[in-house]
Design a protein around this motif. Structure first.
Motif, PDB file in Angstrom:
ATOM      1  N   HIS A  96      40.041  91.822  63.340  1.00 48.72           N
ATOM      2  CA  HIS A  96      40.634  92.086  64.647  1.00 48.72           C
ATOM      3  C   HIS A  96      40.362  90.923  65.603  1.00 48.72           C
ATOM      4  O   HIS A  96      39.523  90.066  65.334  1.00 48.72           O
ATOM      5  N   LEU A  97      41.071  90.957  66.731  1.00 44.63           N
ATOM      6  CA  LEU A  97      40.797  90.070  67.858  1.00 44.63           C
ATOM      7  C   LEU A  97      40.370  90.939  69.035  1.00 44.63           C
ATOM      8  O   LEU A  97      40.757  92.102  69.133  1.00 44.63           O
ATOM      9  N   ILE A  98      39.607  90.344  69.955  1.00 40.68           N
ATOM     10  CA  ILE A  98      39.248  91.024  71.193  1.00 40.68           C
ATOM     11  C   ILE A  98      39.517  90.055  72.329  1.00 40.68           C
ATOM     12  O   ILE A  98      39.268  88.849  72.199  1.00 40.68           O
ATOM     13  N   LYS A  99      40.057  90.579  73.442  1.00 35.55           N
ATOM     14  CA  LYS A  99      40.466  89.727  74.556  1.00 35.55           C
ATOM     15  C   LYS A  99      40.377  90.512  75.856  1.00 35.55           C
ATOM     16  O   LYS A  99      40.564  91.720  75.863  1.00 35.55           O
ATOM     17  N   LEU A 100      40.091  89.806  76.950  1.00 31.65           N
ATOM     18  CA  LEU A 100      40.107  90.444  78.260  1.00 31.65           C
ATOM     19  C   LEU A 100      41.539  90.753  78.664  1.00 31.65           C
ATOM     20  O   LEU A 100      42.435  89.932  78.461  1.00 31.65           O
ATOM     21  N   CYS A 101      41.750  91.909  79.250  1.00 35.90           N
ATOM     22  CA  CYS A 101      43.068  92.300  79.748  1.00 35.90           C
ATOM     23  C   CYS A 101      43.080  92.010  81.251  1.00 35.90           C
ATOM     24  O   CYS A 101      42.869  92.904  82.074  1.00 35.90           O
ATOM     25  N   VAL A 102      43.288  90.759  81.581  1.00 34.14           N
ATOM     26  CA  VAL A 102      43.198  90.298  82.962  1.00 34.14           C
ATOM     27  C   VAL A 102      44.304  90.922  83.807  1.00 34.14           C
ATOM     28  O   VAL A 102      45.471  90.930  83.412  1.00 34.14           O
ATOM     29  N   GLY A 103      43.926  91.469  84.943  1.00 31.88           N
ATOM     30  CA  GLY A 103      44.897  92.057  85.866  1.00 31.88           C
ATOM     31  C   GLY A 103      45.095  93.547  85.693  1.00 31.88           C
ATOM     32  O   GLY A 103      45.738  94.175  86.515  1.00 31.88           O
ATOM     33  N   CYS A 104      44.556  94.127  84.635  1.00 27.41           N
ATOM     34  CA  CYS A 104      44.673  95.572  84.412  1.00 27.41           C
ATOM     35  C   CYS A 104      43.382  96.263  84.824  1.00 27.41           C
ATOM     36  O   CYS A 104      42.293  95.790  84.499  1.00 27.41           O
ATOM     37  N   ILE A 144      38.940  96.071  79.342  1.00 28.88           N
ATOM     38  CA  ILE A 144      39.454  96.391  80.669  1.00 28.88           C
ATOM     39  C   ILE A 144      38.279  96.798  81.551  1.00 28.88           C
ATOM     40  O   ILE A 144      37.538  97.710  81.203  1.00 28.88           O
ATOM     41  N   LYS A 145      38.116  96.095  82.672  1.00 27.45           N
ATOM     42  CA  LYS A 145      37.031  96.369  83.614  1.00 27.45           C
ATOM     43  C   LYS A 145      35.665  96.435  82.923  1.00 27.45           C
ATOM     44  O   LYS A 145      34.878  97.337  83.156  1.00 27.45           O
ATOM     45  N   GLY A 146      35.396  95.476  82.055  1.00 30.35           N
ATOM     46  CA  GLY A 146      34.082  95.353  81.446  1.00 30.35           C
ATOM     47  C   GLY A 146      33.820  96.259  80.258  1.00 30.35           C
ATOM     48  O   GLY A 146      32.696  96.312  79.764  1.00 30.35           O
ATOM     49  N   GLN A 147      34.839  96.970  79.777  1.00 28.97           N
ATOM     50  CA  GLN A 147      34.663  97.834  78.609  1.00 28.97           C
ATOM     51  C   GLN A 147      35.825  97.655  77.635  1.00 28.97           C
ATOM     52  O   GLN A 147      36.971  97.537  78.059  1.00 28.97           O
ATOM     53  N   GLU A 198      37.019 104.235  71.741  1.00 24.26           N
ATOM     54  CA  GLU A 198      35.779 104.640  72.386  1.00 24.26           C
ATOM     55  C   GLU A 198      35.352 103.544  73.360  1.00 24.26           C
ATOM     56  O   GLU A 198      35.284 102.370  72.993  1.00 24.26           O
ATOM     57  N   PRO A 199      35.110 103.897  74.621  1.00 20.81           N
ATOM     58  CA  PRO A 199      34.726 102.885  75.605  1.00 20.81           C
ATOM     59  C   PRO A 199      33.380 102.262  75.223  1.00 20.81           C
ATOM     60  O   PRO A 199      32.459 102.967  74.814  1.00 20.81           O
ATOM     61  N   ARG A 200      33.313 100.953  75.345  1.00 23.67           N
ATOM     62  CA  ARG A 200      32.086 100.236  75.001  1.00 23.67           C
ATOM     63  C   ARG A 200      31.960  99.028  75.919  1.00 23.67           C
ATOM     64  O   ARG A 200      32.916  98.266  76.064  1.00 23.67           O
ATOM     65  N   PRO A 201      30.802  98.836  76.554  1.00 20.35           N
ATOM     66  CA  PRO A 201      30.638  97.675  77.433  1.00 20.35           C
ATOM     67  C   PRO A 201      30.840  96.366  76.675  1.00 20.35           C
ATOM     68  O   PRO A 201      30.478  96.267  75.496  1.00 20.35           O
ATOM     69  N   TYR A 202      31.424  95.395  77.369  1.00 23.60           N
ATOM     70  CA  TYR A 202      31.644  94.083  76.759  1.00 23.60           C
ATOM     71  C   TYR A 202      31.602  93.047  77.871  1.00 23.60           C
ATOM     72  O   TYR A 202      32.299  93.179  78.877  1.00 23.60           O
ATOM     73  N   ARG A 203      30.804  92.027  77.689  1.00 25.28           N
ATOM     74  CA  ARG A 203      30.629  90.995  78.713  1.00 25.28           C
ATOM     75  C   ARG A 203      31.868  90.103  78.812  1.00 25.28           C
ATOM     76  O   ARG A 203      32.576  89.907  77.825  1.00 25.28           O
ATOM     77  N   PRO A 204      32.089  89.528  79.996  1.00 24.47           N
ATOM     78  CA  PRO A 204      33.240  88.623  80.170  1.00 24.47           C
ATOM     79  C   PRO A 204      33.128  87.389  79.264  1.00 24.47           C
ATOM     80  O   PRO A 204      32.033  86.927  78.957  1.00 24.47           O
ATOM     81  N   PHE A 205      34.280  86.875  78.856  1.00 25.82           N
ATOM     82  CA  PHE A 205      34.357  85.674  78.032  1.00 25.82           C
ATOM     83  C   PHE A 205      35.739  85.075  78.231  1.00 25.82           C
ATOM     84  O   PHE A 205      36.626  85.719  78.770  1.00 25.82           O
TER      85      PHE A 205
END
Length: 145
Positions: A4-12, A62-65, A99-106
């Motif tokens: 998989h890939l993971i990415k910030l959803c900027v603006g949402c 989204i918003k840190g998760q 499932e919501p899970r915290p994730y730091r910005p990158f």
């Protein structure tokens, strides 16, 4: 094996925001008489495309998760008008809450192994999928999910 890939959803600010953006884009294409294909453009081209297209998804933070995912359908490298190499990630327009899970910005995107990917909300059974997103987010922050 899928990857998989993971990415910030900027603006949402929520999964609903993401779903509304997709629907607005679909409506725009319809008005212009164009076929709709949801894509997300990114700077770097993944090297492990075969693994990504073997059942992989793009997970959105989204918003840190980590909040949702969309199935990856294709990865299309291209060069933009300024001569810069970019990549279009072609996505299934259906957004699946996870499932919501915290994730730091990158910056950019990261690979996400299957063993590290959060499960779909529907995998839990019960009423978790019917719970409001804000409530799921708060419960996850408290460590109760």
């Amino acid at each position: 094996m899928a990857l998989h890939l993971i990415k910030l959803c900027v603006g949402c600010d929520s999964i609903t925001d993401l779903e509304e953006w997709i629907e607005e884009n679909r409506a725009l294409h319809r008005r212009l008489g164009r076929d709709f294909e949801q894509t997300h453009t990114t700077r770097m081209v993944p090297k492990r495309v075969e693994e990504l297209l073997n059942g992989g998804s793009l997970f959105w933070v989204i918003k840190g998760q980590v909040a949702a995912r969309q199935t990856l359908l294709d990865v299309r490298p291209f060069t933009d008008g300024d001569g810069i190499g970019r990549c279009r990630l072609v996505l299934e327009p259906t957004v699946v809450p996870v499932e919501p899970r915290p994730y730091r910005p990158f910056q950019g995107w990261r690979y996400l192994a299957i063993k590290d990917a959060p499960r779909d909300i529907g995998a839990y059974g019960g009423d978790l999928a019917a719970m409001p997103e804000d409530m799921r987010r708060q419960l996850a922050e408290l460590g109760l999910l």
